[in-house]
Scaffold this motif. Structure first.
Motif, mmCIF file in Angstrom:
data_model
loop_
_atom_site.group_PDB
_atom_site.id
_atom_site.type_symbol
_atom_site.label_atom_id
_atom_site.label_comp_id
_atom_site.label_asym_id
_atom_site.label_seq_id
_atom_site.Cartn_x
_atom_site.Cartn_y
_atom_site.Cartn_z
ATOM 1 N N SER A 94 29.525 37.889 44.395
ATOM 2 C CA SER A 94 28.451 38.320 45.295
ATOM 3 C C SER A 94 28.477 39.834 45.446
ATOM 4 O O SER A 94 27.432 40.472 45.612
ATOM 5 C CB SER A 94 28.591 37.659 46.665
ATOM 6 N N GLY A 95 29.676 40.433 45.354
ATOM 7 C CA GLY A 95 29.821 41.876 45.426
ATOM 8 C C GLY A 95 29.129 42.602 44.275
ATOM 9 O O GLY A 95 28.870 43.801 44.362
ATOM 10 N N LEU A 96 28.826 41.885 43.210
ATOM 11 C CA LEU A 96 28.076 42.470 42.089
ATOM 12 C C LEU A 96 26.573 42.496 42.357
ATOM 13 O O LEU A 96 25.807 42.984 41.541
ATOM 14 C CB LEU A 96 28.351 41.679 40.800
ATOM 15 N N GLY A 97 26.183 41.910 43.493
ATOM 16 C CA GLY A 97 24.769 41.914 43.850
ATOM 17 C C GLY A 97 24.076 40.576 43.687
ATOM 18 O O GLY A 97 22.882 40.460 43.941
ATOM 19 N N TYR A 98 24.833 39.547 43.271
ATOM 20 C CA TYR A 98 24.231 38.219 43.132
ATOM 21 C C TYR A 98 24.231 37.518 44.484
ATOM 22 O O TYR A 98 25.218 37.556 45.213
ATOM 23 C CB TYR A 98 24.986 37.382 42.093
ATOM 24 N N SER A 99 23.143 36.894 44.806
ATOM 25 C CA SER A 99 23.004 36.176 46.064
ATOM 26 C C SER A 99 24.081 35.097 46.173
ATOM 27 O O SER A 99 24.325 34.355 45.221
ATOM 28 C CB SER A 99 21.610 35.539 46.114
ATOM 29 N N ALA A 100 24.726 35.011 47.338
ATOM 30 C CA ALA A 100 25.782 34.018 47.560
ATOM 31 C C ALA A 100 25.266 32.597 47.317
ATOM 32 O O ALA A 100 26.024 31.734 46.883
ATOM 33 C CB ALA A 100 26.334 34.157 48.978
ATOM 34 N N GLU A 101 23.983 32.369 47.547
ATOM 35 C CA GLU A 101 23.417 31.036 47.318
ATOM 36 C C GLU A 101 23.306 30.711 45.830
ATOM 37 O O GLU A 101 23.178 29.553 45.454
ATOM 38 C CB GLU A 101 22.017 30.904 47.948
ATOM 39 N N LYS A 102 23.333 31.746 44.990
ATOM 40 C CA LYS A 102 23.196 31.554 43.544
ATOM 41 C C LYS A 102 24.536 31.556 42.821
ATOM 42 O O LYS A 102 24.585 31.441 41.604
ATOM 43 C CB LYS A 102 22.302 32.654 42.939
ATOM 44 N N VAL A 103 25.640 31.721 43.585
ATOM 45 C CA VAL A 103 26.978 31.759 42.992
ATOM 46 C C VAL A 103 27.740 30.513 43.432
ATOM 47 O O VAL A 103 27.876 30.249 44.615
ATOM 48 C CB VAL A 103 27.752 33.019 43.441
ATOM 49 N N GLN A 104 28.219 29.757 42.451
ATOM 50 C CA GLN A 104 29.084 28.612 42.735
ATOM 51 C C GLN A 104 30.478 28.944 42.241
ATOM 52 O O GLN A 104 30.642 29.487 41.154
ATOM 53 C CB GLN A 104 28.591 27.369 42.005
ATOM 54 N N ALA A 105 31.473 28.650 43.031
ATOM 55 C CA ALA A 105 32.863 28.818 42.623
ATOM 56 C C ALA A 105 33.606 27.568 43.067
ATOM 57 O O ALA A 105 33.323 27.004 44.114
ATOM 58 C CB ALA A 105 33.464 30.065 43.266
ATOM 59 N N TYR A 106 34.542 27.134 42.240
ATOM 60 C CA TYR A 106 35.242 25.894 42.519
ATOM 61 C C TYR A 106 36.645 25.955 41.916
ATOM 62 O O TYR A 106 36.910 26.729 40.989
ATOM 63 C CB TYR A 106 34.470 24.696 41.955
ATOM 64 N N GLN A 107 37.535 25.132 42.474
ATOM 65 C CA GLN A 107 38.888 25.028 41.950
ATOM 66 C C GLN A 107 38.803 24.367 40.580
ATOM 67 O O GLN A 107 38.064 23.400 40.396
ATOM 68 C CB GLN A 107 39.738 24.175 42.896
ATOM 69 N N ASN A 108 39.524 24.918 39.613
ATOM 70 C CA ASN A 108 39.524 24.378 38.253
ATOM 71 C C ASN A 108 40.979 24.119 37.875
ATOM 72 O O ASN A 108 41.658 25.003 37.371
ATOM 73 C CB ASN A 108 38.871 25.379 37.286
ATOM 74 N N GLY A 109 41.443 22.931 38.165
ATOM 75 C CA GLY A 109 42.853 22.615 37.946
ATOM 76 C C GLY A 109 43.687 23.148 39.094
ATOM 77 O O GLY A 109 43.171 23.657 40.087
ATOM 78 N N SER A 110 44.990 23.049 38.948
ATOM 79 C CA SER A 110 45.869 23.464 40.047
ATOM 80 C C SER A 110 46.012 24.978 40.145
ATOM 81 O O SER A 110 46.332 25.486 41.206
ATOM 82 C CB SER A 110 47.239 22.813 39.877
ATOM 83 N N ALA A 111 45.786 25.698 39.050
ATOM 84 C CA ALA A 111 45.971 27.149 39.094
ATOM 85 C C ALA A 111 44.837 27.848 38.361
ATOM 86 O O ALA A 111 45.037 28.579 37.399
ATOM 87 C CB ALA A 111 47.312 27.519 38.472
ATOM 88 N N GLY A 112 43.618 27.622 38.827
ATOM 89 C CA GLY A 112 42.485 28.273 38.192
ATOM 90 C C GLY A 112 41.223 28.089 39.009
ATOM 91 O O GLY A 112 41.204 27.382 40.017
ATOM 92 N N ALA A 113 40.180 28.754 38.565
ATOM 93 C CA ALA A 113 38.883 28.667 39.232
ATOM 94 C C ALA A 113 37.794 28.674 38.171
ATOM 95 O O ALA A 113 37.958 29.226 37.083
ATOM 96 C CB ALA A 113 38.682 29.841 40.181
ATOM 97 N N GLY A 114 36.693 28.041 38.513
ATOM 98 C CA GLY A 114 35.509 28.065 37.669
ATOM 99 C C GLY A 114 34.365 28.654 38.461
ATOM 100 O O GLY A 114 34.400 28.685 39.699
ATOM 101 N N PHE A 115 33.344 29.128 37.745
ATOM 102 C CA PHE A 115 32.205 29.715 38.440
ATOM 103 C C PHE A 115 30.943 29.536 37.618
ATOM 104 O O PHE A 115 30.989 29.354 36.400
ATOM 105 C CB PHE A 115 32.445 31.201 38.741
ATOM 106 N N LEU A 116 29.822 29.588 38.317
ATOM 107 C CA LEU A 116 28.497 29.512 37.717
ATOM 108 C C LEU A 116 27.582 30.402 38.538
ATOM 109 O O LEU A 116 27.540 30.290 39.765
ATOM 110 C CB LEU A 116 27.974 28.072 37.721
#
Length: 150
Positions: free
Chosen positions: A88-110
């Motif tokens: 979101s700090g890059l200027g993308y609307s928080a509603e348009k950014v998805q972030a989720y846990q990806n395994g025990s030690a990682g994250a995914g985003f869209l």
């Protein structure tokens, strides 16, 4: 009447001149059994590749996303809220950014960019951050992989 032309790709600024395999090149061809319709029936789930200037713009966005997430990755901060805040700090609307846990030690985003390139998705873990820009899906849906089919 003009006929549609094949999209032209070219070397983008900062890109190596070595050819890269596009998503379209990975599409099954004539080696596919006539009775095997899996690829045909699931083609709606294959993201649309970007071409030309859109591909270059997508590579730029991917670089910015990786740069924004690298400090988190180095700290081992894979919390979805941290990832969402960084993007979101890059200027993308928080509603348009998805972030989720990806395994025990990682994250995914869209990220649904809303303009071309439409979407950026990826993952990060202690070893690396990956990201890819694409032009949505053939069914015209947003950046979410479509479900259903036939």
């Amino acid at each position: 009447m003009a006929t549609p032309s094949t999209p032209v790709d070219f070397i983008c600024p900062g890109e190596s001149p070595e050819p890269t395999e596009s998503t379209a090149a990975a599409t099954p061809g004539s080696t596919e059994s006539p009775a095997d319709h899996y690829a045909e029936n699931h083609g709606f789930r294959v993201p649309l590749p970007l071409h030309g200037q859109n591909r270059c713009d997508g590579l730029t966005v991917v670089g910015r996303v990786k740069d924004a997430l690298e400090p988190l990755r180095r700290r081992g901060d894979f919390a979805p809220d941290s990832v969402r805040d960084a993007l979101s700090g890059l200027g993308y609307s928080a509603e348009k950014v998805q972030a989720y846990q990806n395994g025990s030690a990682g994250a995914g985003f869209l990220i649904d960019i809303g303009v071309s390139p439409w979407c950026v998705e990826g993952t990060m873990n202690s070893g690396s951050t990956t990201a890819d820009a694409f032009g949505g899906y053939p069914d015209g849906s947003n950046c979410e992989p479509p479900s259903g089919g036939h």
